[in-house]
Design an enzyme around this catalytic site. Structure first.
Site, PDB file in Angstrom:
ATOM      1  N   ASP A 197     -28.665  24.457 -19.568  1.00  0.00           N
ATOM      2  CA  ASP A 197     -28.976  25.447 -19.995  1.00  0.00           C
ATOM      3  C   ASP A 197     -28.047  26.649 -19.506  1.00  0.00           C
ATOM      4  OD1 ASP A 197     -30.584  27.622 -20.449  1.00  0.00           O
ATOM      5  OD2 ASP A 197     -32.362  27.041 -19.934  1.00  0.00           O
ATOM      6  N   ARG A 232     -32.232  37.923 -30.473  1.00  0.00           N
ATOM      7  CA  ARG A 232     -33.245  36.802 -30.230  1.00  0.00           C
ATOM      8  C   ARG A 232     -33.205  35.778 -30.505  1.00  0.00           C
ATOM      9  NH1 ARG A 232     -36.733  37.409 -25.672  1.00  0.00           N
ATOM     10  NH2 ARG A 232     -36.118  40.034 -25.427  1.00  0.00           N
TER      11      ARG A 232
HETATM   12  C1  LIG Z   1     -34.254  33.325 -20.331  1.00  0.00           C
HETATM   13  C2  LIG Z   1     -34.073  31.718 -20.235  1.00  0.00           C
HETATM   14  C3  LIG Z   1     -34.343  30.265 -20.931  1.00  0.00           C
HETATM   15  C4  LIG Z   1     -35.658  30.709 -22.790  1.00  0.00           C
HETATM   16  O1  LIG Z   1     -35.315  31.911 -22.794  1.00  0.00           O
HETATM   17  P1  LIG Z   1     -36.944  32.422 -24.061  1.00  0.00           P
HETATM   18  O2  LIG Z   1     -35.587  32.538 -25.182  1.00  0.00           O
HETATM   19  O3  LIG Z   1     -37.748  33.751 -23.956  1.00  0.00           O
HETATM   20  O4  LIG Z   1     -37.457  31.052 -24.567  1.00  0.00           O
HETATM   21  C5  LIG Z   1     -34.059  29.000 -20.870  1.00  0.00           C
HETATM   22  N1  LIG Z   1     -33.581  29.152 -19.773  1.00  0.00           N
HETATM   23  C6  LIG Z   1     -33.869  29.918 -18.714  1.00  0.00           C
HETATM   24  C7  LIG Z   1     -32.613  29.400 -18.057  1.00  0.00           C
HETATM   25  C8  LIG Z   1     -33.799  31.099 -19.320  1.00  0.00           C
HETATM   26  O5  LIG Z   1     -33.243  31.714 -18.488  1.00  0.00           O
END
Ligand SMILES: *Cc1c(COP(=O)(O)O)cnc(C)c1O
Length: 409
Positions: A197, A232
Site C-alpha cells: 500500500d 482525492r
Molecule cells: C492515506 C492512506 C490510506 C487511505 O486513504 P483514504 O483515501 O483516506 O481512504 C491507505 N493506506 C495508507 C498507508 C495511507 O496512508
C-alpha cells in the site's frame, strides 16, 4: 450563487489554506488542471462497468477518459494492470484484499500505532472484521526489522504480507520483503502473497525517488492525493495480469457502483503531470526540505526519527515535555498545521500521542525552499519551547507571503 453558505465556507477554507503552513504529511495541493477535470461535467455520467463493457449507453467518451487514465497509470508506475476506479485508498485496499484472499484470510501487517493504516487490521476498520490480522513490530530504531518480520511469518503463517505505511520516515526495501516471501513459500510449499500500500510514497515512486514496489508485489494499492498531487482517490496496480479479472470485479460490482469519471479524468491529468521532468524536481525538493527541517530540529536539540522520504516524526514529549495534542494545538495557533502521531514504543494513548508527524509535500508545492524549511523548523522549536507566540505567528505570515496562491498552482 444560490448557496451563499457553502460559497462562503469554501472561500474561508481557501483563505485558511492560503494563510497557513500545511505540514500534514498526507496532504497536498493539486494543480489547476487537476481541479478543472475534477470539477467537470464528467460527474454527470453513469458508467458502471469498465471501458468497452459498460452497463449504460453514451459511454464512448468516458471510455476514452478512463482508458487514458489506465494507460498513463501503467506507464508512470511500470504496471501491467491498473484499476483507477477506487473512490479512496481504503476502497482500494478493500478490493485488493477481496481479490487476493478468502474471507478470514490471514494478513501480516504493521500495527496502526507503529505507523500502519486503519485498513491494515485496526479493530475499528472493516479489515479486522473480514480478515485475520497479526502484526510485525519495528526494531528499536523505529525501522523495519527484516529478521523479526521473518520470525512473525513463521509464527503467524499469514497468506499475505502487507507493507506500505502512513507514518514511516525511512525507505522500504521491497526487494528484501519479496525475498522473505519467496523464502517462506519455498519452505512451506504455499506461496506467500505480497501486497504493498504505497499511498504515502506514490509520488516518490512515480519520480523514481523511492524503490518501486511494482516488480516485487503481487498487488500495489495507493491513493492519488498525497505525494502524487492528484485528486482525492484510490488506485490499484499489478504486474500480474492473471489477477486482472479478480481485481476488477472486487472493485465493481463487489464494492462500488458507478465510477467517478470526473475524478478519473483528474487522475489521468495527475499521471501526466507525474511523468514530466519537473515532477521529479519537485519530489527531490520535497525530500530536501523534509531533511533540512528534520536536521534543523535535531541541531536545536529535539528528538526526531530522521528521514529518508517526505516525512519525519518529532518526539515532542521527549523534546519539549508536551504531548502530541498540545503540540499540534500550539502550532495551529501560529498557523502551522501538523498532526499528532504515535511514536515507536509510545507511552501515551492514541488520543494524546508523544509525537507529531511532519511532512513537506504540500508546502513544497507552494514554493517552500530549503531555507524556508530551516526557518519553519526554527519557528516550531521556539513555539514548542514556550517562546512568545505573536512574533512567531508574524514569522509564519512572512514565510507564506513569499509562496504561491493555492488557486494558482
Ligand atoms: C492515506 C492512506 C490510506 C487511505 O486513504 P483514504 O483515501 O483516506 O481512504 C491507505 N493506506 C495508507 C498507508 C495511507 O496512508
Amino acid at each position: 450563487m444560490l448557496d451563499k453558505e457553502i460559497e462562503s465556507l469554501i472561500e474561508k477554507e481557501l483563505e485558511r489554506q492560503n494563510s497557513g503552513i500545511e505540514l500534514i504529511a498526507s496532504e497536498n495541493y493539486p494543480s489547476k488542471e487537476v481541479m478543472k477535470a475534477q470539477g467537470s461535467i464528467l460527474t454527470a455520467k453513469y458508467a458502471e462497468g469498465y471501458p468497452g463493457k459498460r452497463y449504460y449507453g453514451g459511454c464512448e467518451i468516458v471510455d476514452q477518459v478512463e482508458g487514458l487514465a489506465i494507460s498513463r497509470a501503467k506507464e508512470v508506475f511500470g504496471a501491467e494492470y491498473a484499476n483507477v476506479q477506487p473512490h479512496s485508498g481504503s476502497q482500494a485496499n478493500f478490493a485488493a484484499y477481496r481479490a487476493l484472499l478468502p474471507g478470514g484470510g490471514r494478513i501480516l501487517s504493521l500495527d496502526l500505532n507503529d505507523g500502519g493504516h486503519l485498513t491494515h487490521g485496526s479493530p475499528v476498520s472493516f479489515s479486522s472484521h473480514l480478515y485475520s490480522f497479526s502484526h510485525y513490530a519495528l526494531g528499536n530504531d523505529g525501522r523495519l526489522a527484516y529478521d523479526s518480520i521473518r520470525k512473525a511469518i513463521d509464527e503467524n503463517k499469514p497468506d499475505l504480507l502487507l507493507a506500505g505505511f502512513s507514518a514511516y520516515p525511512f525507505e522500504i526495501d521491497f526487494a528484501k520483503l519479496k525475498e522473505i516471501c519467496d523464502e517462506q513459500g519455498a519452505k512451506t510449499g504455499k506461496p506467500l502473497l505480497f501486497m504493498v500500500d504505497m499511498a504515502h510514497i506514490a509520488g516518490l515512486v512515480a519520480a523514481r525517488e523511492h524503490m518501486s514496489p511494482l516488480p516485487y508485489a503481487d498487488v500495489v494499492t495507493s491513493t492519488t492525493h498525497k505525494t502524487l498531487r492528484g485528486p482525492r482517490g484510490g488506485l490499484i496496480l499489478s504486474r500480474r495480469l492473471d489477477l486482472a479479472r479478480k481485481l476488477d470485479s472486487a472493485v465493481f460490482p463487489y464494492s462500488q457502483g458507478g465510477p467517478l469519471e470526473h475524478v478519473i479524468a483528474a487522475k489521468a491529468v495527475c499521471f501526466l503531470e507525474a511523468m514530466q521532468p519537473s515532477f521529479r524536481e519537485y519530489i527531490k525538493k520535497v525530500k530536501e526540505n523534509t531533511l533540512a527541517a528534520c536536521l534543523t530540529l535535531k541541531r536545536l536539540g529535539a528528538k526526531t526519527s530522521g528521514t529518508e522520504n517526505h516525512l519525519f516524526l518529532l518526539n515532542v514529549l521527549a523534546s519539549y515535555r508536551l504531548d502530541g495534542k498540545e503540540a499540534q494545538n500550539l502550532l495551529e495557533s501560529i498557523g502551522i498545521t501538523t498532526n499528532k502521531n504515535m511514536i515507536h514504543g509510545d507511552s501515551l494513548p492514541p488520543s494524546r500521542c508523544s509525537g507529531l508527524r511532519i511532512g513537506f509535500a504540500a508546502a513544497t508545492t507552494r514554493g517552500c525552499t530549503a531555507e524556508n524549511a530551516v526557518e519553519i523548523a526554527t519557528v516550531i522549536d521556539r513555539a514548542l519551547k514556550g517562546g512568545g507566540l505573536a512574533p512567531l505567528k508574524e514569522k509564519v505570515k512572512s514565510i507564506v507571503a513569499g509562496w504561491k496562491d493555492i488557486s494558482d498552482l
